[in-house]
Design an enzyme around this catalytic site. Structure first.
Site, mmCIF file in Angstrom:
data_model
loop_
_atom_site.group_PDB
_atom_site.id
_atom_site.type_symbol
_atom_site.label_atom_id
_atom_site.label_comp_id
_atom_site.label_asym_id
_atom_site.label_seq_id
_atom_site.Cartn_x
_atom_site.Cartn_y
_atom_site.Cartn_z
ATOM 1 N NE ARG A 1 -17.773 28.121 -7.886
ATOM 2 C CZ ARG A 1 -16.958 28.512 -6.926
ATOM 3 N NH1 ARG A 1 -17.453 28.739 -5.718
ATOM 4 N NH2 ARG A 1 -15.681 28.678 -7.142
ATOM 5 C CB ALA A 2 -25.315 31.629 -7.621
#
Length: 691
Positions: free
Chosen positions: A282-283
């Site tokens: 997700r980062a």
């Protein structure tokens, strides 16, 4: 453009170019809502809420069907409203973006929606009343003090943020609707941290503090006083600036699709995220979206190194934390090493010619099998070894931490020591999974995960009339039964306000976990203090996960000290514990009496918050004649308060006096050797004895 809020462009830091972290993060997530929202962390009085409320007036209006309470997009055929269906003849109107505030004490019915009581009681119809998540669709959902949000509301937000939909199955109806919103939360870290699952759902995070430069502070005060004196006139002075800012946000939104994220930029984002050892992917996605939004905001058509660097400083700090006791932040030196100093190379041109060729890249001009001339040298940058690994003699240049200053060195017991050496400050080892301690009986405190309680969550155990602490969800069967049991009404049932019944539920509550720790000379053996600190750190981590309030009392020398007043920030407690020295006499009575004072004071503040006292000591009381007797009298006093207590016995060695067990008996407390705080170690010991 009229607004009842403080103008966004009038906030110090949001009135200059480039914007500060707070202003930029709010603007970027407005340009690209797919980033996932913003978490603003900072001390009280730093304009967190002011900036969020001012943002809503800058966003472009949205189109909705007239009479649609769920605000579906008329241009999106995939969105369906429970108020529909809407045909081509339904009028479409434009309205401002909503800023919906979610109170930390909101009920589940208010968030999700519930049965429309008026229609159910007066017309006998089952109708759905939309909740806050439905109202926030295509708008902003703002949660002030988001770290104090109850766990059941956090679960609802996680579900809605992950799926973009809300499903309600209750009270005889079933409703599903779209809920996509820009989640913005503000918090003061001193009041406790955020659950990791919800923390990861925020796309960006910002750490802010009040300015230290006197002129900047004076300007903040000047503008605030001018606004309070004449809000309309103050807003009028910034109207043109607000219009220009709103137009720039709209232009950046339109330009998003034209911004190019090259293969080199995408690879560099992946390198940065890997260097900081973030969990999951997700980062990477959020950093890429933020970099694209930043390029659009700056008027560029291609993502550059500067865009990636700015995006990483906003999207990675809250994702690289490994446990709740790590300090937030980002190592910008490591970030610059990974990014390098050169600008990102352009993508190779597409193959051309009649056949196109099978190889998508050109052959290097020099030699067969020559290395890529555009790539970095093998010996440069962090890509040579494990990303982020330090090389060379750097560890030798790191200064040793300064020794901890002795506490109370002017007291008689410390003056008598001939040596001026600092008191030992043993460090805790890695925390483990501790045993679960609970408060006796059943309480009525705030939702949590420790002790039994009657509240708004859990299994239904009965029904009662509405009132404080008696639940909030309607118990329809018991309501009808109360109306039917009224004599003299004939066969027809008439519902009256006094017939209303709400469900009584048994769940779990949070507690005040108060640590009373012996830091005297009898505890000063480094190995023993390390074991004790590790046990306390493990219990602190358990308190964090169970959403408890924690406090820390230490006693040594001749007095006891409230080292950490009760708070929800276990990070601060862990730091105070790590810095706690040991040495001197053992004023056990003073430690217990200080614990009693803290308990009485916290009961006055919140009578529903039940305390759990954890006394960590070997039971020895020194400090003059009668010290043992005073300690036992203090134990009787604490026991008279009815506080659930656990005595963690730190005594070790072949010769044991068993004084902690005697103290536990006087406190009416559970007695536990420090080695048995570890749940896994205790389980292994039980299995060995059973075998």
């Amino acid at each position: 453009m009229r607004s009842s809020h403080f103008p966004f462009s009038a906030i110090v830091g949001c009135d200059t170019e480039p914007l500060d972290d707070l202003g930029l993060s709010l603007v970027l997530t407005s340009v690209s809502p797919e980033i996932g929202g913003v978490l603003v962390r900072g001390e009280k009085g730093t304009a967190k809420s002011t900036a969020v409320r001012a943002l809503a007036s800058l966003l472009p209006p949205i189109d909705v069907h007239r009479g649609d309470r769920f605000s579906v997009d008329p241009a999106d055929p995939g969105q369906h409203s429970p108020d529909g269906p809407f045909g081509p003849e339904t009028p479409v109107e434009s309205r401002p973006v909503r800023l919906v505030e979610l109170p930390v004490g909101a009920t589940e019915d208010r968030v999700l929606g519930s049965l429309h009581l008026e229609q159910a009681l007066t017309r006998g119809q089952v109708a759905y009343e939309p909740g806050l998540l439905a109202r926030a669709h295509r708008g902003l959902l703002y949660v002030d003090e988001v770290n104090l949000l109850h766990d059941h509301l956090v679960d609802l937000l996680l579900d809605a943020a992950a799926t973009g939909r809300v499903t309600v199955e209750r009270d005889g109806f079933s409703v599903e609707h779209t809920a996509r919103f820009l989640l913005i939360g503000t918090m003061n870290p001193e009041e406790g941290e955020l659950r990791p699952q919800l923390l990861d759902r925020f796309g960006l995070t910002v750490e802010i503090a009040a300015p230290t430069e006197p002129r900047a502070r004076a300007e903040v005060v000047r503008r605030r006083m001018a606004y309070d004196t004449d809000p309309a006139g103050f807003a009028e002075r910034y109207r043109e600036t607000e219009r220009a800012l709103s137009a720039r946000i709209a232009e950046a939104r339109d330009a998003l699709d034209r911004v190019r994220l090259s293969e080199a930029a995408l690879l560099k984002i992946a390198e940065v995220c890997a260097a900081f050892e973030v969990d999951g992917l997700r980062a990477d996605i959020v950093t890429a979206r933020t970099a694209v939004a930043h390029a659009a905001w700056e008027g560029r058509t291609e993502v550059t190194r500067a865009d990636i660097r700015r995006a990483a400083t906003l999207s990675l700090p809250h994702r690289r934390r490994r446990n709740p006791f790590d300090a937030p932040g980002l190592d910008e030196e490591l970030l610059d090493r990974v990014l390098g100093e050169e600008e990102l190379p352009p993508d190779p041109p597409e193959p051309s010619g009649p056949d196109g060729g099978d190889d998508p890249v050109d052959t290097p001009p020099e030699g067969d099998g020559a290395p890529d001339a555009e790539g970095p040298e093998p010996t440069e940058g962090p890509a040579d070894g494990p990303i982020g690994e330090e090389t060379g003699p750097e560890p030798e240049t790191i200064p040793e931490p300064a020794p901890h200053e002795p506490v109370g060195e002017d007291r008689p017991d410390s003056e008598s020591r001939p040596s001026a050496a600092p008191l030992p400050t043993a460090k805790a080892a890695a925390p483990y999974r501790p045993r679960t301690f609970t408060v006796r009986g059943t309480g009525e405190g705030a939702d949590g995960r420790r002790s039994r309680a009657i509240g708004t969550r859990g299994r239904r155990v009965g029904a009662s009339r509405p009132g404080p602490g008696r639940g909030s969800s309607l118990h329809l069967v018991e309501t009808v039964r109360a109306a039917a049991s009224r004599p003299g009404e004939g066969e027809r049932i008439r519902l009256r306000p006094e017939d209303l019944r709400v469900a009584i539920r048994e769940g779990r509550e949070s507690n005040l976990v108060l640590f009373c720790v012996d830091a005297s000379g009898s505890m000063a053996a480094r190995k023993r203090m390390t074991e004790v600190k590790t046990a306390i750190l493990s219990l602190l981590l358990d308190a964090y996960r169970r959403r408890d309030k924690v406090g820390l009392i230490t006693f040594r020398g001749s007095t006891a000290e409230l080292t950490l007043p009760p708070t929800r920030s276990v990070d601060v407690a862990a730091v105070r514990l790590d810095e706690m020295p040991a040495g001197g006499r053992t004023p056990l009575a003073e430690g217990l009496l200080e614990a009693a004072r803290v308990v009485r004071r916290e009961r006055l503040r919140d009578a529903r918050l039940r305390p759990l006292l954890v006394v960590v000591t070997d039971g020895r009381a020194t400090g003059g004649r009668g010290a043992v007797g005073r300690a036992l009298d203090a134990a009787d006093h604490v026991a008279g308060l009815g506080v659930t207590t656990v005595v963690v016995d730190s005594e070790s060695g072949p010769l044991r006096l068993g004084l902690a067990a005697t103290l536990a008996a006087r406190l009416d407390a559970d007695h536990l050797p420090v080695g048995e705080v570890d749940a896994d170690a205790l389980s292994d010991a039980v299995r060995e004895r059973a075998a």
